[in-house]
Design a protein around this motif. Structure first.
Motif, PDB file in Angstrom:
ATOM      1  N   GLU A  12       3.688   9.999  -5.801  1.00 29.34           N
ATOM      2  CA  GLU A  12       2.104  10.422  -5.990  1.00 29.34           C
ATOM      3  C   GLU A  12       1.442   9.249  -5.582  1.00 29.34           C
ATOM      4  O   GLU A  12       0.005   9.602  -6.046  1.00 29.34           O
ATOM      5  CB  GLU A  12       2.050  11.025  -7.577  1.00 29.34           C
ATOM      6  CG  GLU A  12       2.820  12.300  -7.695  1.00 29.34           C
ATOM      7  CD  GLU A  12       2.960  12.630  -9.367  1.00 29.34           C
ATOM      8  OE1 GLU A  12       2.304  11.777  -9.902  1.00 29.34           O
ATOM      9  OE2 GLU A  12       3.535  13.579  -9.485  1.00 29.34           O
ATOM     10  N   ASN A  13       1.938   8.197  -5.197  1.00 31.04           N
ATOM     11  CA  ASN A  13       1.080   7.008  -4.848  1.00 31.04           C
ATOM     12  C   ASN A  13       0.361   6.120  -6.002  1.00 31.04           C
ATOM     13  O   ASN A  13      -0.688   5.818  -5.921  1.00 31.04           O
ATOM     14  CB  ASN A  13       0.163   7.429  -3.708  1.00 31.04           C
ATOM     15  CG  ASN A  13      -0.058   6.237  -2.767  1.00 31.04           C
ATOM     16  OD1 ASN A  13       0.341   5.124  -2.537  1.00 31.04           O
ATOM     17  ND2 ASN A  13      -1.528   6.460  -2.083  1.00 31.04           N
ATOM     18  N   GLN A  14       0.961   6.487  -7.040  1.00 29.49           N
ATOM     19  CA  GLN A  14       0.834   5.565  -8.306  1.00 29.49           C
ATOM     20  C   GLN A  14       0.885   4.148  -8.486  1.00 29.49           C
ATOM     21  O   GLN A  14       2.088   3.922  -8.302  1.00 29.49           O
ATOM     22  CB  GLN A  14       1.334   6.418  -9.625  1.00 29.49           C
ATOM     23  CG  GLN A  14       0.792   7.855  -9.630  1.00 29.49           C
ATOM     24  CD  GLN A  14      -0.550   8.125 -10.246  1.00 29.49           C
ATOM     25  OE1 GLN A  14      -1.000   7.266 -10.710  1.00 29.49           O
ATOM     26  NE2 GLN A  14      -0.900   9.279 -10.116  1.00 29.49           N
ATOM     27  N   PRO A  15       0.016   3.244  -8.562  1.00 29.57           N
ATOM     28  CA  PRO A  15       0.154   1.994  -8.481  1.00 29.57           C
ATOM     29  C   PRO A  15       1.076   1.420  -9.629  1.00 29.57           C
ATOM     30  O   PRO A  15       1.901   0.405  -9.285  1.00 29.57           O
ATOM     31  CB  PRO A  15      -1.126   1.253  -8.609  1.00 29.57           C
ATOM     32  CG  PRO A  15      -1.985   2.386  -8.049  1.00 29.57           C
ATOM     33  CD  PRO A  15      -1.592   3.694  -8.373  1.00 29.57           C
ATOM     34  N   LEU A  48       8.336  -7.750   1.731  1.00 37.32           N
ATOM     35  CA  LEU A  48       7.204  -7.233   1.488  1.00 37.32           C
ATOM     36  C   LEU A  48       7.039  -6.071   2.491  1.00 37.32           C
ATOM     37  O   LEU A  48       6.468  -4.988   2.073  1.00 37.32           O
ATOM     38  CB  LEU A  48       5.839  -8.257   1.445  1.00 37.32           C
ATOM     39  CG  LEU A  48       5.997  -8.978   0.357  1.00 37.32           C
ATOM     40  CD1 LEU A  48       4.751 -10.180   0.605  1.00 37.32           C
ATOM     41  CD2 LEU A  48       5.915  -8.629  -1.029  1.00 37.32           C
ATOM     42  N   MET A  52       6.771  -1.720   1.951  1.00 35.68           N
ATOM     43  CA  MET A  52       5.650  -1.111   2.366  1.00 35.68           C
ATOM     44  C   MET A  52       6.094  -0.004   3.079  1.00 35.68           C
ATOM     45  O   MET A  52       5.620   1.080   2.840  1.00 35.68           O
ATOM     46  CB  MET A  52       4.728  -2.017   3.324  1.00 35.68           C
ATOM     47  CG  MET A  52       3.754  -2.953   2.923  1.00 35.68           C
ATOM     48  SD  MET A  52       2.149  -2.055   2.753  1.00 35.68           S
ATOM     49  CE  MET A  52       1.674  -1.655   4.652  1.00 35.68           C
ATOM     50  N   LEU A  56       5.511   3.800   2.072  1.00 32.55           N
ATOM     51  CA  LEU A  56       4.707   4.746   3.311  1.00 32.55           C
ATOM     52  C   LEU A  56       5.544   5.860   3.511  1.00 32.55           C
ATOM     53  O   LEU A  56       5.084   6.927   3.808  1.00 32.55           O
ATOM     54  CB  LEU A  56       4.303   4.003   4.526  1.00 32.55           C
ATOM     55  CG  LEU A  56       3.185   2.717   4.153  1.00 32.55           C
ATOM     56  CD1 LEU A  56       2.923   2.093   5.351  1.00 32.55           C
ATOM     57  CD2 LEU A  56       1.970   3.584   3.700  1.00 32.55           C
TER      58      LEU A  56
ATOM     59  N   LYS B  55       0.580  -9.677  -3.550  1.00 33.82           N
ATOM     60  CA  LYS B  55       0.349  -9.704  -1.808  1.00 33.82           C
ATOM     61  C   LYS B  55       0.595  -8.301  -1.437  1.00 33.82           C
ATOM     62  O   LYS B  55       0.014  -7.687  -0.544  1.00 33.82           O
ATOM     63  CB  LYS B  55       1.385 -10.445  -1.246  1.00 33.82           C
ATOM     64  CG  LYS B  55       1.287 -12.087  -1.577  1.00 33.82           C
ATOM     65  CD  LYS B  55       2.378 -12.905  -0.905  1.00 33.82           C
ATOM     66  CE  LYS B  55       2.445 -14.237  -1.518  1.00 33.82           C
ATOM     67  NZ  LYS B  55       3.566 -15.103  -0.851  1.00 33.82           N
ATOM     68  N   LEU B  56       1.665  -7.654  -2.042  1.00 30.21           N
ATOM     69  CA  LEU B  56       1.986  -6.400  -1.562  1.00 30.21           C
ATOM     70  C   LEU B  56       0.729  -5.050  -1.720  1.00 30.21           C
ATOM     71  O   LEU B  56       0.572  -4.651  -0.864  1.00 30.21           O
ATOM     72  CB  LEU B  56       3.449  -5.914  -2.135  1.00 30.21           C
ATOM     73  CG  LEU B  56       3.841  -4.347  -1.817  1.00 30.21           C
ATOM     74  CD1 LEU B  56       4.182  -4.302  -0.331  1.00 30.21           C
ATOM     75  CD2 LEU B  56       4.965  -4.229  -2.571  1.00 30.21           C
ATOM     76  N   ARG B  59      -1.930  -4.717   0.667  1.00 27.06           N
ATOM     77  CA  ARG B  59      -1.395  -4.210   1.891  1.00 27.06           C
ATOM     78  C   ARG B  59      -1.413  -2.421   1.691  1.00 27.06           C
ATOM     79  O   ARG B  59      -1.417  -1.949   2.754  1.00 27.06           O
ATOM     80  CB  ARG B  59      -0.222  -4.819   2.463  1.00 27.06           C
ATOM     81  CG  ARG B  59      -0.322  -6.373   2.584  1.00 27.06           C
ATOM     82  CD  ARG B  59       0.855  -6.791   3.224  1.00 27.06           C
ATOM     83  NE  ARG B  59       1.045  -8.211   3.138  1.00 27.06           N
ATOM     84  CZ  ARG B  59       2.089  -8.791   3.651  1.00 27.06           C
ATOM     85  NH1 ARG B  59       2.951  -8.288   3.978  1.00 27.06           N
ATOM     86  NH2 ARG B  59       2.028 -10.078   3.323  1.00 27.06           N
ATOM     87  N   LEU B  60      -1.107  -2.406   0.492  1.00 30.70           N
ATOM     88  CA  LEU B  60      -0.831  -0.779   0.389  1.00 30.70           C
ATOM     89  C   LEU B  60      -2.105   0.054   0.496  1.00 30.70           C
ATOM     90  O   LEU B  60      -3.022  -0.360   0.110  1.00 30.70           O
ATOM     91  CB  LEU B  60      -0.165  -0.430  -1.050  1.00 30.70           C
ATOM     92  CG  LEU B  60       1.292  -1.094  -1.070  1.00 30.70           C
ATOM     93  CD1 LEU B  60       1.766  -0.759  -2.780  1.00 30.70           C
ATOM     94  CD2 LEU B  60       2.213  -0.217  -0.323  1.00 30.70           C
ATOM     95  N   PRO B  61      -2.100   1.284   0.843  1.00 31.50           N
ATOM     96  CA  PRO B  61      -3.188   2.131   0.974  1.00 31.50           C
ATOM     97  C   PRO B  61      -3.733   2.642  -0.435  1.00 31.50           C
ATOM     98  O   PRO B  61      -3.012   2.433  -1.414  1.00 31.50           O
ATOM     99  CB  PRO B  61      -2.662   3.429   1.686  1.00 31.50           C
ATOM    100  CG  PRO B  61      -1.267   3.335   1.691  1.00 31.50           C
ATOM    101  CD  PRO B  61      -0.750   2.016   1.513  1.00 31.50           C
ATOM    102  N   VAL B  62      -4.966   2.916  -0.499  1.00 34.33           N
ATOM    103  CA  VAL B  62      -5.607   3.139  -1.896  1.00 34.33           C
ATOM    104  C   VAL B  62      -4.991   4.530  -2.480  1.00 34.33           C
ATOM    105  O   VAL B  62      -4.533   5.442  -1.704  1.00 34.33           O
ATOM    106  CB  VAL B  62      -7.102   3.514  -1.561  1.00 34.33           C
ATOM    107  CG1 VAL B  62      -7.683   3.568  -2.701  1.00 34.33           C
ATOM    108  CG2 VAL B  62      -7.579   2.443  -0.746  1.00 34.33           C
ATOM    109  N   LYS B  63      -5.149   4.655  -3.848  1.00 34.51           N
ATOM    110  CA  LYS B  63      -4.295   5.486  -4.530  1.00 34.51           C
ATOM    111  C   LYS B  63      -5.081   7.098  -4.315  1.00 34.51           C
ATOM    112  O   LYS B  63      -6.083   6.994  -3.891  1.00 34.51           O
ATOM    113  CB  LYS B  63      -4.848   5.408  -5.986  1.00 34.51           C
ATOM    114  CG  LYS B  63      -4.004   5.874  -7.011  1.00 34.51           C
ATOM    115  CD  LYS B  63      -4.461   5.602  -8.415  1.00 34.51           C
ATOM    116  CE  LYS B  63      -4.100   6.679  -9.512  1.00 34.51           C
ATOM    117  NZ  LYS B  63      -4.835   6.433 -10.633  1.00 34.51           N
TER     118      LYS B  63
END
Lengths: 180, 123
Positions: A12-15, A48, A52, A56, B55-56, B59-63
């Motif tokens: 869900e792209n949750q940080p 890293l 990524m 992705l 750092k990572l 570079r990651l796309p926004v939530k």
């Protein structure tokens, strides 16, 4: 935290989930990358980049138990490391002269895991790559040949030379001690 | 566990095909598996994961939860080119319809005025 919840969060792209996964697996993944790159700064960059790629393309990942995450990530890290090494010239060519070493006993048995790791990172790039792929990551010579676009025989001979060089390095350490 | 199983099976394949069925190579395979297990368990405990994450994350796309807010907002510059693509086509059809309407109107007016003239002359 449950691995499945973390993966769901990552999907869900949750940080918070991405951070939890990174904190959990980065210490072991950086070791995978270091085995291939041979140094820590490059290993961190490659790691890293690997994370990524994982975040992705996480929709392609199928959760099959906790071990599946690290196994999947390890494959990505190996791939990223090889991509990094391809930028360097002559990764599979012979880089040192052959030397004869007795094969009666394995001197690696006497060393600690950290010391063996240190020696692996000191191998020339070509030997190190094949030693890692075959011995540590369990690939066959055919798989290595396909991956690196070399002959199966080349993979076998490079592995044999890598083993001999490692033994030689251990003997030197035993005689003179490890030098940094 | 899975990787260890893969380790065994791939090297067994190599052994069956090649010249490695002798006891020396079997011992070597066992040693390799033990070494692999030891190395794979290694972790860089002193690695600063907080710095690494910093750092990572840059570079990651926004939530993804920010997407609906963007959808509610007026179309951004990045969305405009898509609208521009459909605009020339739409204006072409508008122009064509307008031209047809004008032609039809002109025809009707012409016919009417002509009929009016001839009608008056006939009287």
């Amino acid at each position: 935290m449950e691995a499945i919840r973390i993966i769901q969060g990552c999907k869900e792209n949750q940080p918070w989930a991405q951070k939890a996964l990174f904190e959990q697996l980065a210490p072991s993944m950086i070791m995978v990358c270091r085995r291939y790159t041979g140094n820590l700064p490059d290993a961190e960059e490659v790691m890293l980049s690997g994370f990524m790629q994982f975040f992705l393309k996480i929709h392609l990942f199928e959760y099959r138990g906790e071990g599946s995450i690290s196994a999947y990530l390890r494959r990505i890290m190996i791939h990223e490391s090889l991509m990094h090494l391809r930028k360097q010239p002559n990764i599979t060519e012979q880089e040192i002269e052959d030397t004869l070493v007795s094969e009666e006993q394995d001197p690696l048995d006497r060393l600690s895991t950290a010391e063996i790791m240190e020696l692996i990172t000191r191998l020339p790039t070509g030997y190190r790559t094949i030693f890692n792929l075959y011995v540590i990551d369990g690939m066959s010579h055919r798989e290595i040949a396909d991956l690196l676009h070399i002959k199966e025989g080349t993979s076998k001979s490079q592995l044999s030379k890598a083993r001999r060089l490692l033994q030689q390095m251990v003997i030197k350490i035993n005689n003179h001690g490890i030098t940094t | 566990m899975a990787s260890q199983h893969k380790h065994n099976s791939t090297h067994q394949k190599d052994n069956q095909k090649g010249d490695q069925q002798d006891p020396f190579n079997q011992i070597q395979n066992t040693k390799d598996q033990a070494l692999s297990k030891r190395i794979l368990e290694l972790r860089a405990e002193n690695y600063d994961t907080a710095k690494g994450w910093e750092k990572l994350s840059g570079r990651l796309p926004v939530k993804s939860t920010e997407v609906p807010v963007q959808q509610l907002a007026p179309p951004s510059d990045s969305q405009r080119p898509q609208q521009k693509k459909s605009r020339p086509l739409l204006s072409f059809w508008k122009m064509a319809v307008a031209a047809m309407v004008l032609l039809a109107a002109g025809f009707i007016v012409g016919r009417y005025s002509n009929w009016h003239k001839t009608g008056n002359q006939g009287r």
